[in-house]
Scaffold this motif. Sequence first.
Motif, PDB file in Angstrom:
ATOM      1  N   MET A  21      48.280  25.495  50.126  1.00 33.48           N
ATOM      2  CA  MET A  21      47.818  26.128  48.902  1.00 33.48           C
ATOM      3  C   MET A  21      48.929  26.088  47.859  1.00 33.48           C
ATOM      4  SD  MET A  21      45.609  29.421  50.107  1.00 33.48           S
ATOM      5  CE  MET A  21      46.905  30.083  51.132  1.00 33.48           C
ATOM      6  N   SER A  22      49.201  24.933  47.333  1.00 31.04           N
ATOM      7  CA  SER A  22      50.286  24.805  46.381  1.00 31.04           C
ATOM      8  C   SER A  22      49.872  25.187  44.965  1.00 31.04           C
ATOM      9  CB  SER A  22      50.816  23.369  46.395  1.00 31.04           C
ATOM     10  OG  SER A  22      49.763  22.481  46.071  1.00 31.04           O
ATOM     11  N   THR A  23      48.595  25.086  44.647  1.00 23.91           N
ATOM     12  CA  THR A  23      48.125  25.401  43.306  1.00 23.91           C
ATOM     13  C   THR A  23      47.805  26.889  43.205  1.00 23.91           C
ATOM     14  OG1 THR A  23      47.137  23.216  43.154  1.00 23.91           O
ATOM     15  CG2 THR A  23      46.405  24.836  41.565  1.00 23.91           C
ATOM     16  N   VAL A  24      48.308  27.511  42.140  1.00 18.53           N
ATOM     17  CA  VAL A  24      48.014  28.918  41.893  1.00 18.53           C
ATOM     18  C   VAL A  24      47.325  29.016  40.546  1.00 18.53           C
ATOM     19  CG1 VAL A  24      48.979  31.215  41.513  1.00 18.53           C
ATOM     20  CG2 VAL A  24      49.971  29.723  43.253  1.00 18.53           C
ATOM     21  N   ARG A  25      46.132  29.563  40.537  1.00 20.36           N
ATOM     22  CA  ARG A  25      45.396  29.780  39.284  1.00 20.36           C
ATOM     23  C   ARG A  25      45.879  31.096  38.688  1.00 20.36           C
ATOM     24  NH1 ARG A  25      43.520  24.720  39.357  1.00 20.36           N
ATOM     25  NH2 ARG A  25      42.112  24.357  41.067  1.00 20.36           N
ATOM     26  N   LYS A  26      46.353  31.033  37.437  1.00 20.07           N
ATOM     27  CA  LYS A  26      46.934  32.228  36.825  1.00 20.07           C
ATOM     28  C   LYS A  26      46.042  32.864  35.781  1.00 20.07           C
ATOM     29  CE  LYS A  26      51.680  31.027  37.701  1.00 20.07           C
ATOM     30  NZ  LYS A  26      53.012  30.869  37.188  1.00 20.07           N
ATOM     31  N   ASN A  27      44.842  32.355  35.575  1.00 23.87           N
ATOM     32  CA  ASN A  27      43.989  32.931  34.535  1.00 23.87           C
ATOM     33  C   ASN A  27      42.813  33.738  35.045  1.00 23.87           C
ATOM     34  OD1 ASN A  27      42.693  30.682  35.522  1.00 23.87           O
ATOM     35  ND2 ASN A  27      42.070  29.903  33.535  1.00 23.87           N
ATOM     36  N   PRO A  28      42.616  33.929  36.344  1.00 20.89           N
ATOM     37  CA  PRO A  28      41.478  34.748  36.749  1.00 20.89           C
ATOM     38  C   PRO A  28      41.697  36.216  36.388  1.00 20.89           C
ATOM     39  CG  PRO A  28      42.735  34.121  38.677  1.00 20.89           C
ATOM     40  CD  PRO A  28      43.337  33.416  37.501  1.00 20.89           C
ATOM     41  N   ILE A  29      40.594  36.888  36.141  1.00 24.22           N
ATOM     42  CA  ILE A  29      40.638  38.297  35.742  1.00 24.22           C
ATOM     43  C   ILE A  29      40.104  39.147  36.886  1.00 24.22           C
ATOM     44  CG2 ILE A  29      39.683  40.009  34.147  1.00 24.22           C
ATOM     45  CD1 ILE A  29      39.517  37.703  32.079  1.00 24.22           C
ATOM     46  N   LEU A  30      40.762  40.267  37.115  1.00 26.73           N
ATOM     47  CA  LEU A  30      40.311  41.228  38.118  1.00 26.73           C
ATOM     48  C   LEU A  30      40.141  42.572  37.429  1.00 26.73           C
ATOM     49  CD1 LEU A  30      39.826  41.748  41.204  1.00 26.73           C
ATOM     50  CD2 LEU A  30      42.161  42.633  41.239  1.00 26.73           C
ATOM     51  N   ARG A  31      38.876  43.017  37.304  1.00 30.88           N
ATOM     52  CA  ARG A  31      38.596  44.370  36.820  1.00 30.88           C
ATOM     53  C   ARG A  31      38.516  45.243  38.053  1.00 30.88           C
ATOM     54  NH1 ARG A  31      33.205  43.917  34.180  1.00 30.88           N
ATOM     55  NH2 ARG A  31      33.315  46.173  34.393  1.00 30.88           N
ATOM     56  N   ILE A  32      39.327  46.296  38.098  1.00 30.16           N
ATOM     57  CA  ILE A  32      39.403  47.110  39.308  1.00 30.16           C
ATOM     58  C   ILE A  32      39.354  48.597  38.958  1.00 30.16           C
ATOM     59  CG2 ILE A  32      41.937  47.079  39.323  1.00 30.16           C
ATOM     60  CD1 ILE A  32      41.686  46.850  42.441  1.00 30.16           C
ATOM     61  N   ALA A  33      38.700  49.349  39.840  1.00 26.58           N
ATOM     62  CA  ALA A  33      38.600  50.800  39.658  1.00 26.58           C
ATOM     63  C   ALA A  33      39.919  51.452  40.066  1.00 26.58           C
ATOM     64  CB  ALA A  33      37.470  51.351  40.507  1.00 26.58           C
ATOM     65  N   PRO A  34      40.351  52.449  39.317  1.00 23.19           N
ATOM     66  CA  PRO A  34      41.533  53.195  39.747  1.00 23.19           C
ATOM     67  C   PRO A  34      41.158  54.153  40.863  1.00 23.19           C
ATOM     68  CG  PRO A  34      40.688  54.064  37.668  1.00 23.19           C
ATOM     69  CD  PRO A  34      39.835  52.871  38.036  1.00 23.19           C
ATOM     70  N   PRO A  35      42.065  54.565  41.696  1.00 27.40           N
ATOM     71  CA  PRO A  35      43.472  54.162  41.748  1.00 27.40           C
ATOM     72  C   PRO A  35      43.639  52.917  42.618  1.00 27.40           C
ATOM     73  CG  PRO A  35      43.105  55.902  43.331  1.00 27.40           C
ATOM     74  CD  PRO A  35      41.775  55.657  42.636  1.00 27.40           C
ATOM     75  N   TYR A  36      44.671  52.182  42.351  1.00 28.49           N
ATOM     76  CA  TYR A  36      45.017  51.000  43.134  1.00 28.49           C
ATOM     77  C   TYR A  36      46.525  50.821  43.044  1.00 28.49           C
ATOM     78  CZ  TYR A  36      45.431  48.752  38.601  1.00 28.49           C
ATOM     79  OH  TYR A  36      45.812  48.447  37.325  1.00 28.49           O
ATOM     80  N   ASP A  37      47.052  49.982  43.914  1.00 26.73           N
ATOM     81  CA  ASP A  37      48.484  49.697  43.867  1.00 26.73           C
ATOM     82  C   ASP A  37      48.705  48.198  44.030  1.00 26.73           C
ATOM     83  OD1 ASP A  37      48.061  49.225  46.565  1.00 26.73           O
ATOM     84  OD2 ASP A  37      49.132  51.010  47.229  1.00 26.73           O
ATOM     85  N   ASP A  38      49.957  47.775  43.916  1.00 31.71           N
ATOM     86  CA  ASP A  38      50.279  46.354  44.013  1.00 31.71           C
ATOM     87  C   ASP A  38      49.898  45.768  45.366  1.00 31.71           C
ATOM     88  OD1 ASP A  38      51.220  46.219  41.423  1.00 31.71           O
ATOM     89  OD2 ASP A  38      53.319  46.553  41.984  1.00 31.71           O
ATOM     90  N   ALA A  39      50.023  46.558  46.426  1.00 28.32           N
ATOM     91  CA  ALA A  39      49.674  46.063  47.762  1.00 28.32           C
ATOM     92  C   ALA A  39      48.189  45.704  47.836  1.00 28.32           C
ATOM     93  CB  ALA A  39      50.034  47.103  48.822  1.00 28.32           C
ATOM     94  N   LEU A  40      47.333  46.507  47.226  1.00 23.25           N
ATOM     95  CA  LEU A  40      45.903  46.220  47.223  1.00 23.25           C
ATOM     96  C   LEU A  40      45.616  44.937  46.438  1.00 23.25           C
ATOM     97  CD1 LEU A  40      42.969  46.883  47.870  1.00 23.25           C
ATOM     98  CD2 LEU A  40      42.956  48.397  45.865  1.00 23.25           C
ATOM     99  N   ILE A  41      46.257  44.783  45.289  1.00 26.34           N
ATOM    100  CA  ILE A  41      46.059  43.579  44.473  1.00 26.34           C
ATOM    101  C   ILE A  41      46.468  42.350  45.284  1.00 26.34           C
ATOM    102  CG2 ILE A  41      46.720  42.356  42.361  1.00 26.34           C
ATOM    103  CD1 ILE A  41      44.971  44.877  41.934  1.00 26.34           C
ATOM    104  N   ARG A  42      47.593  42.416  45.973  1.00 24.93           N
ATOM    105  CA  ARG A  42      48.068  41.278  46.784  1.00 24.93           C
ATOM    106  C   ARG A  42      47.075  40.959  47.909  1.00 24.93           C
ATOM    107  NH1 ARG A  42      49.505  40.769  42.831  1.00 24.93           N
ATOM    108  NH2 ARG A  42      51.339  41.689  41.919  1.00 24.93           N
TER     109      ARG A  42
END
Length: 90
Positions: free
Chosen positions: A1-22
């Motif tokens: 998986m060498s290609t990383v798409r950097k333009n996708p959007i994630l709308r997420i309900a709070p609360p969340y943290d960086d671990a969940l996003i990862r």
Amino acid sequence: MSTVRKNPILRIAPPYDDALIRRIEKGFADRLGYGVQFDVREDPALLCGFIAYIRGTVYDASGKTQLAGVSAYLVEAMNAPARVPEQEEI
């Protein structure tokens, strides 16, 4: 998986943290076969879950959509003909 798409959007309900996003990013990478790095947008209108927009496709894992699926399943189950168990001969 060498290609990383950097333009996708994630709308997420709070609360969340960086671990969940990862974890969400990893789940999509496993499913799609390439990495994603979301532009994260907190959306208080979502009661729970998230909606991801990747390359023109919407992945809706919001609470509202999940409940609609459960509701449709229950309505279908209630409208299905009742199964009558077979009676054993004595």
